[in-house]
Design a protein around this motif. Structure first.
Motif, PDB file in Angstrom:
ATOM      1  N   UNK A   9       0.859  -1.174   0.000  1.00  0.00           N
ATOM      2  CA  UNK A   9       0.000   0.000   0.000  1.00  0.00           C
ATOM      3  C   UNK A   9       0.903   1.234   0.000  1.00  0.00           C
ATOM      4  N   UNK A  10       0.364   2.373  -0.415  1.00  0.00           N
ATOM      5  CA  UNK A  10       1.175   3.586  -0.437  1.00  0.00           C
ATOM      6  C   UNK A  10       1.823   3.912   0.910  1.00  0.00           C
ATOM      7  N   UNK A  11       1.197   3.556   2.017  1.00  0.00           N
ATOM      8  CA  UNK A  11       1.750   3.884   3.329  1.00  0.00           C
ATOM      9  C   UNK A  11       2.880   2.925   3.715  1.00  0.00           C
ATOM     10  N   UNK A  12       3.196   1.963   2.859  1.00  0.00           N
ATOM     11  CA  UNK A  12       4.284   1.048   3.120  1.00  0.00           C
ATOM     12  C   UNK A  12       3.857  -0.241   3.787  1.00  0.00           C
ATOM     13  N   UNK A  13       2.628  -0.321   4.262  1.00  0.00           N
ATOM     14  CA  UNK A  13       2.151  -1.554   4.882  1.00  0.00           C
ATOM     15  C   UNK A  13       1.758  -2.540   3.795  1.00  0.00           C
ATOM     16  N   UNK A  14       1.963  -3.805   4.073  1.00  0.00           N
ATOM     17  CA  UNK A  14       1.577  -4.833   3.103  1.00  0.00           C
ATOM     18  C   UNK A  14       0.205  -5.377   3.443  1.00  0.00           C
ATOM     19  N   UNK A  15      -0.588  -5.573   2.414  1.00  0.00           N
ATOM     20  CA  UNK A  15      -1.903  -6.171   2.574  1.00  0.00           C
ATOM     21  C   UNK A  15      -1.807  -7.605   2.060  1.00  0.00           C
ATOM     22  N   UNK A  16      -2.220  -8.537   2.881  1.00  0.00           N
ATOM     23  CA  UNK A  16      -2.196  -9.935   2.478  1.00  0.00           C
ATOM     24  C   UNK A  16      -3.621 -10.361   2.174  1.00  0.00           C
ATOM     25  N   UNK A  17      -3.820 -10.859   0.965  1.00  0.00           N
ATOM     26  CA  UNK A  17      -5.135 -11.353   0.566  1.00  0.00           C
ATOM     27  C   UNK A  17      -5.026 -12.848   0.357  1.00  0.00           C
ATOM     28  N   UNK A  18      -5.792 -13.572   1.121  1.00  0.00           N
ATOM     29  CA  UNK A  18      -5.858 -15.021   0.995  1.00  0.00           C
ATOM     30  C   UNK A  18      -6.915 -15.330  -0.059  1.00  0.00           C
ATOM     31  N   UNK A  19      -6.484 -15.765  -1.237  1.00  0.00           N
ATOM     32  CA  UNK A  19      -7.429 -16.014  -2.324  1.00  0.00           C
ATOM     33  C   UNK A  19      -8.398 -17.145  -2.007  1.00  0.00           C
ATOM     34  N   UNK A  20      -8.080 -17.969  -1.019  1.00  0.00           N
ATOM     35  CA  UNK A  20      -9.024 -19.004  -0.592  1.00  0.00           C
ATOM     36  C   UNK A  20     -10.228 -18.400   0.126  1.00  0.00           C
TER      37      UNK A  20
END
Length: 188
Positions: A9-20
């Protein structure tokens, strides 16, 4: 094996999306705020036949009428929040009753994360399981919509060719690429 997509994300935090965790379900009026997010977004509407919504009434009409307009229409959800939709509709030509066309929309916030590919794979399975008469699913994609072309290729669709000046959308003749998947193409 668990599928995930990590994005910055622009703020440097990572977003984890579990496709399951990507699910498909029917729309409810409680989805109105979520539906309005992508239906008012000009980026989402760019390659669609509809214009961005301008009122909540447009969103209510969409939710209340969507299931009757299509062979199948499902909300694409993360944590039961509707972030897009995937739909199937039958061609007007009655001699093509063994075919259905695929369409989809997704909130631009979630583009490039594998979500639509996951949803398309799910709807393909639903289509061939629940509508046993279907032999073919097809999708028309604007030649400029490279992201959507990648979605279909990753979901197992084959590119059949370019249909030059195939339709008029938003006042302009558009070249479209035809993709398809047959019931016997995939190991569902």
């Amino acid at each position: 094996m668990e599928e995930t997509f990590i994005s910055s994300k622009p703020c440097g935090k990572e977003e984890i999306i579990d496709l399951n965790q990507i699910t498909l379900r029917s729309f409810n009026l409680s989805d109105l705020d979520d539906v309005m997010v992508w239906h008012t977004d000009e980026k989402v509407a760019k390659f669609c036949s509809w214009e961005p919504y301008t009122s909540r009434e447009d969103g209510i009409n969409f939710i209340e009428s969507i299931e009757s307009k299509f062979l199948c229409c499902k909300a694409i959800c993360i944590n039961d929040r509707a972030i897009g939709c995937v739909l199937l509709f039958t061609p007007e030509d009655k001699s093509r009753k063994q075919s259905a066309e695929l369409g989809y929309n997704l909130s631009s916030k979630y583009w490039g994360k594998g979500i639509v590919t996951c949803a398309v794979k799910q709807i393909v399975k639903i289509a061939f399981d629940e509508f046993s008469y279907l032999e073919r699913l097809e999708a028309l994609v604007d030649v400029e919509n490279v992201g959507s072309q990648r979605v279909l290729e990753k979901a197992g669709f084959q590119k059949e060719g370019t249909l030059r000046k195939y339709l008029v959308m938003k006042g302009k003749s558009r070249d479209m690429i035809m993709f398809s998947v047959l019931s016997n193409d995939l190991q569902l």
